[in-house]
Design a protein around this motif. Structure first.
Motif, short mmCIF file in Angstrom:
data_model
loop_
_atom_site.label_atom_id
_atom_site.label_comp_id
_atom_site.label_asym_id
_atom_site.label_seq_id
_atom_site.Cartn_x
_atom_site.Cartn_y
_atom_site.Cartn_z
N ASP A 1 0.88 -1.17 0.00
CA ASP A 1 0.00 0.00 0.00
C ASP A 1 0.92 1.21 0.00
OD1 ASP A 1 -1.63 2.15 0.57
OD2 ASP A 1 -2.82 1.10 2.08
N HIS A 2 1.11 1.80 -1.18
CA HIS A 2 2.06 2.91 -1.31
C HIS A 2 1.54 4.19 -0.68
CE1 HIS A 2 4.78 0.81 -4.15
NE2 HIS A 2 3.68 0.24 -4.61
N VAL A 3 0.23 4.27 -0.45
CA VAL A 3 -0.36 5.48 0.12
C VAL A 3 -0.26 5.46 1.64
CG1 VAL A 3 -2.45 6.87 0.28
CG2 VAL A 3 -1.95 5.65 -1.84
N SER A 4 -0.74 4.38 2.25
CA SER A 4 -0.71 4.27 3.72
C SER A 4 0.57 3.63 4.23
CB SER A 4 -1.93 3.47 4.20
OG SER A 4 -3.12 4.14 3.86
N ARG A 5 1.45 3.21 3.30
CA ARG A 5 2.78 2.70 3.65
C ARG A 5 2.69 1.41 4.48
NH1 ARG A 5 5.73 4.86 0.09
NH2 ARG A 5 7.61 4.45 1.32
N VAL A 6 1.97 0.43 3.96
CA VAL A 6 1.84 -0.87 4.61
C VAL A 6 2.31 -1.95 3.64
CG1 VAL A 6 0.30 -2.50 5.77
CG2 VAL A 6 -0.15 -0.05 5.92
N ALA A 7 3.11 -2.90 4.14
CA ALA A 7 3.59 -4.03 3.34
C ALA A 7 2.89 -5.29 3.82
CB ALA A 7 5.10 -4.16 3.45
N TYR A 8 1.84 -5.69 3.11
CA TYR A 8 1.11 -6.91 3.45
C TYR A 8 1.90 -8.11 2.93
CZ TYR A 8 -2.79 -3.78 4.43
OH TYR A 8 -3.58 -2.78 4.96
N PRO B 1 5.24 -3.15 8.43
CA PRO B 1 5.08 -4.55 8.05
C PRO B 1 3.79 -5.14 8.60
CG PRO B 1 6.64 -4.36 9.87
CD PRO B 1 6.25 -2.95 9.48
N MET B 2 3.05 -5.83 7.78
CA MET B 2 1.88 -6.58 8.23
C MET B 2 2.00 -7.99 7.69
SD MET B 2 -2.14 -5.67 8.46
CE MET B 2 -2.06 -5.30 10.20
N VAL C 1 -8.03 -13.77 14.38
CA VAL C 1 -7.65 -12.46 14.92
C VAL C 1 -6.83 -11.69 13.88
CG1 VAL C 1 -6.32 -11.25 16.69
CG2 VAL C 1 -7.75 -13.22 17.32
N ARG C 2 -5.85 -12.37 13.30
CA ARG C 2 -5.02 -11.70 12.31
C ARG C 2 -5.83 -11.36 11.07
NH1 ARG C 2 -1.20 -8.19 12.60
NH2 ARG C 2 0.62 -8.52 11.28
N ARG C 3 -6.76 -12.22 10.69
CA ARG C 3 -7.62 -11.95 9.54
C ARG C 3 -8.38 -10.64 9.73
NH1 ARG C 3 -12.06 -16.12 9.39
NH2 ARG C 3 -10.25 -17.51 9.22
N GLU C 4 -8.94 -10.45 10.92
CA GLU C 4 -9.70 -9.23 11.18
C GLU C 4 -8.79 -8.01 11.25
OE1 GLU C 4 -12.98 -8.93 10.96
OE2 GLU C 4 -12.74 -11.01 10.30
N GLN C 5 -7.57 -8.20 11.72
CA GLN C 5 -6.61 -7.09 11.75
C GLN C 5 -6.27 -6.64 10.33
OE1 GLN C 5 -3.49 -8.90 14.08
NE2 GLN C 5 -4.25 -8.05 16.02
N VAL C 6 -6.08 -7.61 9.44
CA VAL C 6 -5.81 -7.27 8.04
C VAL C 6 -7.01 -6.56 7.42
CG1 VAL C 6 -5.33 -8.21 5.75
CG2 VAL C 6 -4.12 -9.13 7.74
N ARG C 7 -8.21 -7.09 7.70
CA ARG C 7 -9.41 -6.47 7.17
C ARG C 7 -9.53 -5.02 7.64
NH1 ARG C 7 -14.09 -9.13 5.91
NH2 ARG C 7 -13.57 -10.86 7.32
N GLU C 8 -9.33 -4.82 8.95
CA GLU C 8 -9.46 -3.48 9.52
C GLU C 8 -8.40 -2.53 8.98
OE1 GLU C 8 -9.40 -3.94 13.74
OE2 GLU C 8 -11.19 -5.22 13.77
N ARG C 9 -7.19 -3.05 8.78
CA ARG C 9 -6.10 -2.19 8.28
C ARG C 9 -6.41 -1.73 6.86
NH1 ARG C 9 -3.65 1.35 7.86
NH2 ARG C 9 -1.47 1.89 8.30
N LEU C 10 -7.03 -2.59 6.07
CA LEU C 10 -7.42 -2.20 4.72
C LEU C 10 -8.61 -1.24 4.75
CD1 LEU C 10 -7.13 -5.63 2.87
CD2 LEU C 10 -5.81 -3.57 2.34
N ALA C 11 -9.58 -1.53 5.61
CA ALA C 11 -10.80 -0.73 5.66
C ALA C 11 -10.54 0.68 6.14
CB ALA C 11 -11.84 -1.41 6.55
N VAL C 12 -9.60 0.84 7.07
CA VAL C 12 -9.35 2.16 7.64
C VAL C 12 -8.79 3.13 6.59
CG1 VAL C 12 -6.95 1.86 8.42
CG2 VAL C 12 -8.53 3.29 9.75
#
Length: 344
Positions: A145-152, A175-176, A213-224
């Motif tokens: 995610d080049h905008v929010s600077r997250v590496a999934y 890092p995620m 738990v991690r699945r929901e964290q990934v979902r939330e990180r994308l949704a935010v």
């Protein structure tokens, strides 16, 4: 222009393409060529598919840099995004590769093209980690995610957590990391087969992340980030629906247009409502590449995006101070004599 969607790409026209036997062990998406089909026939069909992708991208106004490769020892060179990535601000990364017969896919001429056509400030080379058995295969291993600077990143033999941390420190990403497996418990070999992040939409197979738990964290990180999430099924992932990439093209009138490049097979697997969500923010450009998909990768794997600023076509006219400093009349406007041959 969106920071997420590059307007230029690198493709490699691999004349000796065949599914790579060295990567079959951990790539559950890989398949053999049809029985009786010669390597020459496989290569010829793959070349036609590569050309079709290049033509389709050019048709929507994406700048395409094509590099020829006739080396028969590089069967996977059609997937350059595994060894190089580019980043806004002028940074380029070069990565350590898991399969030994992929390591000489790294090419100096590609890096030289980037330096001559784009503003490159630094090249960070992680390939020296290969002798230590530590790998991170570029934007195959990471979906950025080049905008929010997250590496999934789905952990695998090809995505070492230590190198991920190092990359994120060097390039200022968060890092995620997570585990992702198929229904048989086989780890996903590359994150970019299960996830794609565009400017306004994200496609991801959250069901393949077993830790709830991690699945929901990934979902939330994308949704935010405000993106609409299109959840993909494992069946759609096996059709390469997750292996897509958003690019920024131009209309014939010069207006920006955002496109989602994917294979025709991938698009066919999407439900109408999923297509509708994607097309709210970008056009889908779908190309049939069944031969290349035998190697376990699809359109996203074929594309190394260029996130660098283009160099101007011509340098600006020199200012009066620069013009004044020359061998014919080496006097600056303030009257000082300048002799380039004189000792300090």
């Amino acid at each position: 222009m969106s920071a997420q969607a590059p307007s230029a790409v690198i493709l490699v026209r691999a004349a000796k393409f065949v599914p790579n036997p060295a990567t079959a062990a951990d790539n559950a998406f890989q398949a053999d060529a049809p029985a009786g089909q010669t390597e020459e026939a496989t290569s010829a069909m793959a070349l036609a598919e590569m050309d079709a992708l290049a033509d389709a991208l050019r048709a929507v106004g994406v700048r395409v840099h094509v590099f020829e490769d006739d080396d028969h020892t590089r069967p996977d060179s059609v997937f350059p995004n595994n060894w190089v990535s580019t980043h806004a601000g002028g940074a380029v990364a070069v990565y350590p590769m898991y399969a030994s017969n992929r390591r000489h896919e790294r090419r100096a001429d590609v890096l030289e093209m980037l330096k001559s056509h784009y503003r490159v400030q630094t090249i960070v080379d992680y390939s020296g980690l290969e002798p230590d058995g530590i790998f991170l295969e570029g934007t195959g291993a990471m979906v950025l995610d080049h905008v929010s600077r997250v590496a999934y990143t789905a952990r695998s033999h090809r995505a070492d957590a230590a190198v991920l941390e190092r990359f994120c420190t060097d390039f200022t990403y968060e890092p995620m990391a997570f585990d992702a497996v198929d229904s048989e418990g086989v780890p996903v070999y590359h994150t970019n087969v299960i996830a794609c992040i565009g400017t306004d939409v994200a496609m991801i197979a959250l069901e393949m992340i077993p830790d709830e738990v991690r699945r929901e964290q990934v979902r939330e990180r994308l949704a935010v980030t405000g993106r609409t999430i299109v959840e993909l099924t494992e069946e759609q992932i096996r059709e390469f629906a997750g292996n897509a990439v958003e690019l920024c093209g131009r209309t014939p009138e010069g207006k920006r247009r955002y496109v989602m490049a994917m294979s025709a097979r991938a698009k066919r697997s999407l439900r109408p409502e999923q297509v509708a969500v994607i097309e709210e923010s970008c056009e889908i450009v779908a190309v049939d590449i069944p031969t290349i998909e035998l190697a376990g990768g699809s359109v996203r794997c074929m594309i190394a995006g260029v996130h660098l600023d283009k160099r101007p076509e011509q340098l600006p006219e020199p200012g009066e101070n620069v013009v004044a400093i020359n061998v014919d009349d080496p006097v600056t406007p303030d009257g000082r004599f300048v002799d380039g041959n004189a000792n300090d």
